[in-house]
Design an enzyme around this catalytic site. Structure first.
Site, PDB file in Angstrom:
ATOM      1  N   SER A   1     -63.554   7.445 -20.704  1.00  0.00           N
ATOM      2  CA  SER A   1     -62.475   6.352 -21.210  1.00  0.00           C
ATOM      3  C   SER A   1     -63.021   5.885 -22.674  1.00  0.00           C
ATOM      4  CB  SER A   1     -63.152   5.020 -20.185  1.00  0.00           C
ATOM      5  OG  SER A   1     -62.041   3.918 -20.793  1.00  0.00           O
TER       6      SER A   1
ATOM      7  N   ASP B   1     -52.432   4.289 -15.083  1.00  0.00           N
ATOM      8  CA  ASP B   1     -53.550   3.789 -16.051  1.00  0.00           C
ATOM      9  C   ASP B   1     -53.579   2.239 -16.175  1.00  0.00           C
ATOM     10  OD1 ASP B   1     -55.607   3.017 -17.156  1.00  0.00           O
ATOM     11  OD2 ASP B   1     -56.623   4.897 -17.415  1.00  0.00           O
TER      12      ASP B   1
ATOM     13  N   HIS C   1     -57.167   4.081 -13.491  1.00  0.00           N
ATOM     14  CA  HIS C   1     -57.917   4.024 -14.568  1.00  0.00           C
ATOM     15  C   HIS C   1     -59.308   4.922 -13.742  1.00  0.00           C
ATOM     16  CE1 HIS C   1     -59.493   3.661 -18.732  1.00  0.00           C
ATOM     17  NE2 HIS C   1     -61.001   3.096 -18.466  1.00  0.00           N
TER      18      HIS C   1
END
Length: 332
Positions: A145, A273, A301
């Protein structure tokens, strides 16, 4: 665009990106081997601050590669993906380390700064230090991320010289277009669940930073922040040299500079996501020949939970670290 590297199929009982994200974070099995244990080192930074680096204690040969994992927003070595990657490293005889971004190791850092999505100078300093401390090991790096966006920004900034530091890099579920991700997380279900969760951690840390450095920002305005846009406008952007949130999100995003990368790089993003709109993902034409795109339809995610055992429960999250880890090892 390459899908074949990670042919992921979500369990039938976890439909949709939110379910796959939340199950993986809250209920999944993270490791097949023993639970990872860590040795923590404190590294002093060039600007008289510190970070804490956790190195996995499992055995690895002296010349085995070192896998460095950069965590996501408010993550740590305890995050489910870090534990799963540690398990992958142990199973494959790799050394493994998780450097914590400033303030993320459980102790507030000293400087009037924190960390941000485009923190490539910090990535550079950390990777240089690992290279110095492990001269016999090939270095591979992954970022999850926020950490993945910062790692890709670093690879793009370094160009040809990135290969002096690492053999390959990977970004997992990274919001490579920060504005698209920032707006997505500020709406609807995302705002109710994920934004609230992040702010519950970030706001108290920011207030402690204000106690350390009085006058750093407007306390009342920060307490009134209801999304990441407002938080970044008051805290993240000005503390790290950006004019405001749009300036930060624009200049820190990796997507516009992915074509500058000259080291093998993988960008893995699930099309469902909830934080990263599929429409914002890079296309093969935008990234150049050094970047491989894996964009499976499912996974959420940093989710990618897999059914496990006869009943399909409780589910594990080792499949994604296996796929990404083996891709990185192919480039050593």
């Amino acid at each position: 665009m390459s899908h074949e590297g990670f042919s992921y199929a979500a369990p039938w009982w976890l439909p949709g990106g939110n379910a796959q994200t939340l199950w993986a974070a809250l209920a999944s099995r993270r490791h097949f081997g023993p639970s990872p244990t860590w040795t923590r080192q404190r590294w002093n930074t060039p600007d008289d601050d510190f970070i804490d680096v956790d190195q996995a204690r499992h055995a690895s040969a002296s010349k085995a590669p070192l896998l460095v994992l950069f965590h996501g927003l408010e993550g740590s070595s305890a995050s489910q993906y870090a534990v799963a990657f540690a398990d992958f490293a142990a199973a494959n005889g790799l050394a493994f380390a998780v450097p914590h971004f400033r303030g993320c190791s459980g102790e507030l850092n000293r400087a009037p700064r924190a960390y941000h999505s485009g923190d490539f100078e910090e990535i550079d300093w950390i990777l240089r230090r690992f290279a110095l401390e492990h001269p016999g090991r090939a270095l591979i790096a992954a970022g999850v991320s926020l950490g993945g966006n910062a790692l890709m920004r670093w690879a793009a900034e370094m160009g040809e010289s990135a290969s002096q530091r690492v053999r390959a890099v990977a970004a997992i579920c990274s919001p490579l277009d920060l504005a698209a991700g920032g707006h997505a997380i500020g709406q609807g279900f995302n705002r109710l669940v994920y934004t609230r969760m992040f702010l519950a951690s970030m706001v108290p840390k920011a207030l402690k930073k204000l106690e350390q450095h009085p006058g750093l920002f407007d306390r009342e305005a920060l307490l009134a922040a209801r999304n990441l846009y407002e938080f970044d406008n008051l805290f993240t952007a000005p503390l790290h040299g950006f004019r405001d949130t749009p300036d930060y999100w624009s200049r820190a995003s990796a997507k516009p500079v992915l074509h500058q990368i000259r080291v093998p790089a993988l960008a893995l993003n699930a099309l469902n996501d909830p934080f990263v709109p599929a429409s914002s993902l890079p296309t093969p034409q935008q990234v150049g020949r050094h970047v491989t795109l894996w964009q499976p339809g499912q996974g959420g995610h940093v989710g990618f939970p897999v059914s496990h055992g006869a009943v399909g429960l409780p589910g594990h999250v080792r499949a994604m670290p296996d796929a990404v880890g083996h891709w990185l090892l192919q480039h050593i």
